[in-house]
Write a protein that holds these residues in place. Structure first.
Motif, PDB file in Angstrom:
ATOM      1  N   SER A 143       0.877  -0.958   0.409  1.00 33.02           N
ATOM      2  CA  SER A 143      -0.125  -0.320  -0.013  1.00 33.02           C
ATOM      3  C   SER A 143       1.310   1.135  -0.227  1.00 33.02           C
ATOM      4  CB  SER A 143      -0.882   0.139   1.445  1.00 33.02           C
ATOM      5  OG  SER A 143      -0.006   0.243   2.302  1.00 33.02           O
ATOM      6  N   TYR A 199       0.532  -2.107   4.701  1.00 34.07           N
ATOM      7  CA  TYR A 199      -0.095  -3.542   4.260  1.00 34.07           C
ATOM      8  C   TYR A 199       0.305  -4.002   2.679  1.00 34.07           C
ATOM      9  CZ  TYR A 199      -3.805  -1.014   7.416  1.00 34.07           C
ATOM     10  OH  TYR A 199      -4.453  -0.806   8.378  1.00 34.07           O
ATOM     11  N   ALA A 235      -0.705  -6.409  -0.874  1.00 35.63           N
ATOM     12  CA  ALA A 235      -1.651  -7.052  -0.998  1.00 35.63           C
ATOM     13  C   ALA A 235      -0.750  -8.222  -1.627  1.00 35.63           C
ATOM     14  CB  ALA A 235      -2.157  -6.420  -1.640  1.00 35.63           C
ATOM     15  N   VAL A 260      -5.426  -9.046   2.038  1.00 27.89           N
ATOM     16  CA  VAL A 260      -4.727  -8.177   2.381  1.00 27.89           C
ATOM     17  C   VAL A 260      -4.023  -8.056   3.743  1.00 27.89           C
ATOM     18  CG1 VAL A 260      -4.931  -5.817   2.824  1.00 27.89           C
ATOM     19  CG2 VAL A 260      -6.077  -6.147   0.958  1.00 27.89           C
ATOM     20  N   VAL A 272      -1.574  -7.386  -8.552  1.00 29.22           N
ATOM     21  CA  VAL A 272      -2.109  -6.393  -7.503  1.00 29.22           C
ATOM     22  C   VAL A 272      -1.830  -4.871  -7.508  1.00 29.22           C
ATOM     23  CG1 VAL A 272      -3.855  -8.186  -6.253  1.00 29.22           C
ATOM     24  CG2 VAL A 272      -1.586  -7.522  -5.596  1.00 29.22           C
ATOM     25  N   TRP A 291      -2.708  -0.788  -5.777  1.00 34.30           N
ATOM     26  CA  TRP A 291      -3.062   0.482  -5.323  1.00 34.30           C
ATOM     27  C   TRP A 291      -3.026   0.994  -6.060  1.00 34.30           C
ATOM     28  CZ3 TRP A 291      -4.530  -0.874   0.418  1.00 34.30           C
ATOM     29  CH2 TRP A 291      -4.246  -2.310   0.326  1.00 34.30           C
ATOM     30  N   ASN A 292      -4.441   2.145  -5.546  1.00 34.19           N
ATOM     31  CA  ASN A 292      -4.765   3.577  -6.206  1.00 34.19           C
ATOM     32  C   ASN A 292      -3.321   4.371  -5.217  1.00 34.19           C
ATOM     33  OD1 ASN A 292      -6.105   3.091  -3.881  1.00 34.19           O
ATOM     34  ND2 ASN A 292      -7.172   5.536  -4.508  1.00 34.19           N
ATOM     35  N   GLY A 336      -4.559   4.740  -1.275  1.00 37.24           N
ATOM     36  CA  GLY A 336      -4.536   3.535  -0.543  1.00 37.24           C
ATOM     37  C   GLY A 336      -5.457   2.574  -0.059  1.00 37.24           C
ATOM     38  N   ARG A 338      -7.893   1.568  -2.719  1.00 38.86           N
ATOM     39  CA  ARG A 338      -8.594   0.546  -3.390  1.00 38.86           C
ATOM     40  C   ARG A 338      -7.345  -0.420  -4.274  1.00 38.86           C
ATOM     41  NH1 ARG A 338     -11.922   5.625  -4.173  1.00 38.86           N
ATOM     42  NH2 ARG A 338     -14.073   4.595  -4.309  1.00 38.86           N
ATOM     43  N   ILE A 339      -7.908  -1.326  -4.404  1.00 36.43           N
ATOM     44  CA  ILE A 339      -6.731  -2.132  -4.626  1.00 36.43           C
ATOM     45  C   ILE A 339      -7.602  -2.366  -5.993  1.00 36.43           C
ATOM     46  CG2 ILE A 339      -5.966  -4.429  -4.271  1.00 36.43           C
ATOM     47  CD1 ILE A 339      -6.402  -4.432  -1.872  1.00 36.43           C
ATOM     48  N   ALA A 375      -7.435  -5.629  -8.945  1.00 38.53           N
ATOM     49  CA  ALA A 375      -6.791  -7.105  -9.604  1.00 38.53           C
ATOM     50  C   ALA A 375      -7.057  -7.747 -10.106  1.00 38.53           C
ATOM     51  CB  ALA A 375      -7.728  -7.603  -7.970  1.00 38.53           C
ATOM     52  N   PHE A 398     -11.344  -0.709  -0.209  1.00 40.85           N
ATOM     53  CA  PHE A 398     -10.782  -0.732   1.507  1.00 40.85           C
ATOM     54  C   PHE A 398     -10.111  -0.033   2.160  1.00 40.85           C
ATOM     55  CE2 PHE A 398      -6.043  -1.058   3.543  1.00 40.85           C
ATOM     56  CZ  PHE A 398      -6.256  -2.441   4.303  1.00 40.85           C
TER      57      PHE A 398
END
Length: 117
Positions: free
Chosen positions: A51, A56, A58, A68, A89, A91-92, A95, A97-98, A100, A115
């Motif tokens: 993240s 974090y 993912a 996560v 994967v 992250w934006n 942090g 949104r993820i 996949a 998230f």
């Protein structure tokens, strides 16, 4: 996203590795020691991403599993199961949104997961 020159310069340097043995491992960059072995996946793990905060990680695997994890203690914070294999994967920037990216079993697809903690 930690260490000198990053948005998180005072956080410990951590490396994450994914493996076809279904394991995700976190490593202390300075000592080379494995700090956590994360073993909830039951199929090959193709991708890991930290993240933006570095708090974090993912991980995504075959079978559509996305977990996560807390970098601090290795615990699972969230889990998701999709309909197709996960090969990437990301992250934006904020942090929360993820994304996949899935395989071809149900058509190539990108799923965005909320998230917010």
């Amino acid at each position: 996203p930690t260490g000198t020159g990053s948005p998180n310069p005072n956080k410990k340097l951590v490396l994450a590795s994914a493996s076809f043995d279904s394991m995700v491992k976190l490593w202390d960059v300075e000592t080379g020691a494995c700090t956590h072995s994360l073993n909830r996946h039951d199929k090959k793990v193709y991708t890991v991403a930290f993240s933006p905060s570095g708090d974090y990680i993912a991980s995504g695997s075959l079978g559509g599993q996305l977990y996560v994890w807390s970098v601090k203690d290795g615990s699972i914070v969230r889990s998701y199961r999709g309909g197709s294999d996960i090969f990437e994967v990301a992250w934006n920037a904020s942090g929360n949104r993820i994304a996949a990216c899935g395989g071809a079993s149900e058509g190539h697809a990108v799923t965005v997961i909320d998230f917010r903690m």
